[in-house]
Design an enzyme around this catalytic site. Structure first.
Site, mmCIF file in Angstrom:
data_model
loop_
_atom_site.group_PDB
_atom_site.id
_atom_site.type_symbol
_atom_site.label_atom_id
_atom_site.label_comp_id
_atom_site.label_asym_id
_atom_site.label_seq_id
_atom_site.Cartn_x
_atom_site.Cartn_y
_atom_site.Cartn_z
ATOM 1 N N GLY A 199 3.523 9.185 -13.984
ATOM 2 C CA GLY A 199 3.298 10.630 -14.082
ATOM 3 C C GLY A 199 4.556 11.411 -13.726
ATOM 4 O O GLY A 199 5.287 11.033 -12.806
ATOM 5 N N LEU A 218 -8.762 7.210 -7.714
ATOM 6 C CA LEU A 218 -8.352 7.686 -9.042
ATOM 7 C C LEU A 218 -8.885 9.081 -9.351
ATOM 8 O O LEU A 218 -9.994 9.427 -8.960
ATOM 9 C CB LEU A 218 -8.820 6.693 -10.106
ATOM 10 C CG LEU A 218 -8.286 5.268 -9.944
ATOM 11 C CD1 LEU A 218 -8.870 4.365 -11.042
ATOM 12 C CD2 LEU A 218 -6.768 5.228 -9.986
ATOM 13 N N GLY A 226 -5.488 12.765 -13.211
ATOM 14 C CA GLY A 226 -4.077 12.458 -13.474
ATOM 15 C C GLY A 226 -3.913 10.991 -13.849
ATOM 16 O O GLY A 226 -3.249 10.648 -14.841
ATOM 17 N N HIS A 227 -4.545 10.108 -13.073
ATOM 18 C CA HIS A 227 -4.504 8.674 -13.392
ATOM 19 C C HIS A 227 -5.172 8.411 -14.749
ATOM 20 O O HIS A 227 -4.679 7.615 -15.549
ATOM 21 C CB HIS A 227 -5.237 7.872 -12.319
ATOM 22 C CG HIS A 227 -4.669 7.989 -10.935
ATOM 23 N ND1 HIS A 227 -5.344 8.591 -9.902
ATOM 24 C CD2 HIS A 227 -3.484 7.581 -10.403
ATOM 25 C CE1 HIS A 227 -4.616 8.542 -8.794
ATOM 26 N NE2 HIS A 227 -3.478 7.933 -9.075
ATOM 27 N N GLN A 276 10.525 9.727 -8.557
ATOM 28 C CA GLN A 276 10.069 8.334 -8.632
ATOM 29 C C GLN A 276 10.190 7.815 -10.069
ATOM 30 O O GLN A 276 10.692 6.707 -10.295
ATOM 31 C CB GLN A 276 8.619 8.298 -8.157
ATOM 32 C CG GLN A 276 7.918 6.982 -8.321
ATOM 33 C CD GLN A 276 6.487 7.075 -7.794
ATOM 34 O OE1 GLN A 276 6.258 7.345 -6.624
ATOM 35 N NE2 GLN A 276 5.526 6.850 -8.652
ATOM 36 N N GLN A 312 5.910 1.345 1.113
ATOM 37 C CA GLN A 312 6.397 2.691 0.786
ATOM 38 C C GLN A 312 5.917 3.752 1.765
ATOM 39 O O GLN A 312 6.140 4.940 1.543
ATOM 40 C CB GLN A 312 6.042 3.069 -0.647
ATOM 41 C CG GLN A 312 4.580 3.334 -0.911
ATOM 42 C CD GLN A 312 4.313 3.469 -2.389
ATOM 43 O OE1 GLN A 312 4.392 2.500 -3.149
ATOM 44 N NE2 GLN A 312 3.978 4.666 -2.843
ATOM 45 N N GLY A 338 -4.798 3.912 -6.424
ATOM 46 C CA GLY A 338 -6.247 4.091 -6.371
ATOM 47 C C GLY A 338 -6.655 5.488 -5.943
ATOM 48 O O GLY A 338 -5.843 6.417 -5.969
HETATM 49 P P1 AMP Z 1 -0.423 7.244 -7.161
HETATM 50 O O1 AMP Z 1 -1.754 6.562 -7.238
HETATM 51 O O2 AMP Z 1 -0.462 8.552 -6.458
HETATM 52 O O3 AMP Z 1 0.672 6.324 -6.697
HETATM 53 O O4 AMP Z 1 -0.051 7.638 -8.656
HETATM 54 C C1 AMP Z 1 -0.058 6.668 -9.679
HETATM 55 C C2 AMP Z 1 0.559 7.273 -10.909
HETATM 56 O O5 AMP Z 1 -0.180 8.425 -11.303
HETATM 57 C C3 AMP Z 1 2.004 7.749 -10.662
HETATM 58 O O6 AMP Z 1 2.794 7.423 -11.804
HETATM 59 C C4 AMP Z 1 1.846 9.234 -10.504
HETATM 60 O O7 AMP Z 1 2.996 9.967 -10.873
HETATM 61 C C5 AMP Z 1 0.703 9.516 -11.465
HETATM 62 N N1 AMP Z 1 0.043 10.771 -11.125
HETATM 63 C C6 AMP Z 1 -0.407 11.144 -9.914
HETATM 64 N N2 AMP Z 1 -0.900 12.408 -9.968
HETATM 65 C C7 AMP Z 1 -0.746 12.833 -11.244
HETATM 66 C C8 AMP Z 1 -1.046 14.051 -11.939
HETATM 67 N N3 AMP Z 1 -1.607 15.084 -11.323
HETATM 68 N N4 AMP Z 1 -0.737 14.131 -13.240
HETATM 69 C C9 AMP Z 1 -0.146 13.088 -13.884
HETATM 70 N N5 AMP Z 1 0.158 11.912 -13.290
HETATM 71 C C10 AMP Z 1 -0.138 11.787 -11.985
#
Ligand code: AMP
Length: 290
Positions: free
Chosen positions: A147, A33, A36-37, A153, A61, A31
């Site tokens: 991402g 968001l 990137g999301h 990861q 985590q 979340g």
């Molecule tokens: P998170 O909410 O931070 O756990 O991220 C959820 C997904 O979004 C994960 O697969 C991250 O790698 C991806 N993600 C986070 N930041 C970015 C970004 N700047 N560009 C692309 N994917 C992203």
């Protein structure tokens, strides 16, 4: 958009979609968001229908003393955004739904999870692998989208999918950046104005490494040293790790060959940011993807 709060309901919805011959796409998130999301949602929408997005700040985590309690939570704004994007299902379970009393099984991805992020944040990658396995079991998507920003990861999740014979195809999407190069992250919200300015040092360090590669540097230690030098010049930044590794094993690379990552984790006060660059060798040519 339907907001789903229970595991059973999510399973039923997803099972029905599969029975209807639909290709379920899945984007797991914590979340708060950002673009990137959104890029992952767009990638899922290109290939799949329906798209399921999960928002779950996974307690397993976060280590003791980490930012679980203050991690940004913005469910109303997030669900409005997902609705406007045309996402069909938002899976947003409570922690007690995912980890009911008596929960006691965890997934360890050996080797890969013991380095870099695994060494810096013990139990973090175990928590990630555990929750992703659970989410993939619940949603049983055709494809799941991650991402490259969290490259280690993503590599671990690929391994997990292979080792547990999961049907889901794991897709890894490019890093989305701010105009000045900073990779988007929910944790960027923690940065003071001065730290936000200084945080471009991750991108600058990777840019310096790219210039070295373009000038013909193939020695991984010299590439890492170049990045460390850039980070050291930024007084607000404290490097946690700066490394060049093989993309398959995440072991240190001696020299560039095949696919490698230049990776760094840097502290600005209490905020730890990650970034990386993929370096791909093809037919003797090297290409850097920031
Ligand atoms: P998170 O909410 O931070 O756990 O991220 C959820 C997904 O979004 C994960 O697969 C991250 O790698 C991806 N993600 C986070 N930041 C970015 C970004 N700047 N560009 C692309 N994917 C992203």
């Amino acid at each position: 958009m339907e907001i789903i709060r229970t595991v059973e309901w999510m399973k039923q919805v997803s099972q029905q979609a599969r029975l209807d011959g639909r290709l379920v796409g899945f984007v797991p998130t914590m979340g708060a968001l950002h673009a990137g999301h959104v890029s992952l949602v767009h990638a899922a929408q290109r290939d799949c229908s329906p798209v399921v997005v999960s928002i779950f700040v996974n307690p397993a985590q976060f280590g003791p003393g980490e930012d679980f309690a203050r991690y940004p939570r913005a469910l109303d704004a997030d669900s409005a955004l997902l609705e406007s994007l045309g996402v069909e299902y938002l899976f947003a379970p409570e922690a007690a739904e995912m980890y009911p009393p008596g929960f006691s099984s965890y997934v360890e991805v050996e080797g890969l999870a013991s380095r870099l992020e695994g060494r810096a944040r013990p139990a973090h990658l175990r928590g990630v692998a555990t929750v992703v396995l659970k989410l993939l079991e619940i949603v049983q998507p055709w494809r799941a989208y991650f991402g490259r920003k969290d490259a280690q990861q993503a590599r671990i999740i690929r391994q997990l999918a292979r080792d547990f014979h999961l049907d889901a195809q794991i897709e890894v999407c490019p890093i989305v950046r701010e105009e000045d190069g900073l990779a988007l992250s929910s944790r960027n919200a923690y940065l003071s104005a001065d730290d936000r300015h200084a945080a471009t040092v991750l991108y600058r360090a990777l840019g310096a490494a790219r210039s070295c590669v373009e000038r013909g540097e193939r020695n991984a230690a010299r590439l890492a040293a170049e990045m460390r030098e850039v980070v050291a010049k930024e007084p607000r930044a404290a490097a946690d790790y700066v490394e060049v590794v093989r993309a398959d094993s995440f072991e240190p690379a001696a020299y560039l060959r095949g696919e490698c990552y230049a990776l760094l984790a840097v502290f600005f006060g209490g905020t730890r940011l990650l970034d990386n660059m993929l370096i791909v060798e093809k037919d003797g040519e090297f290409r850097c993807e920031l």
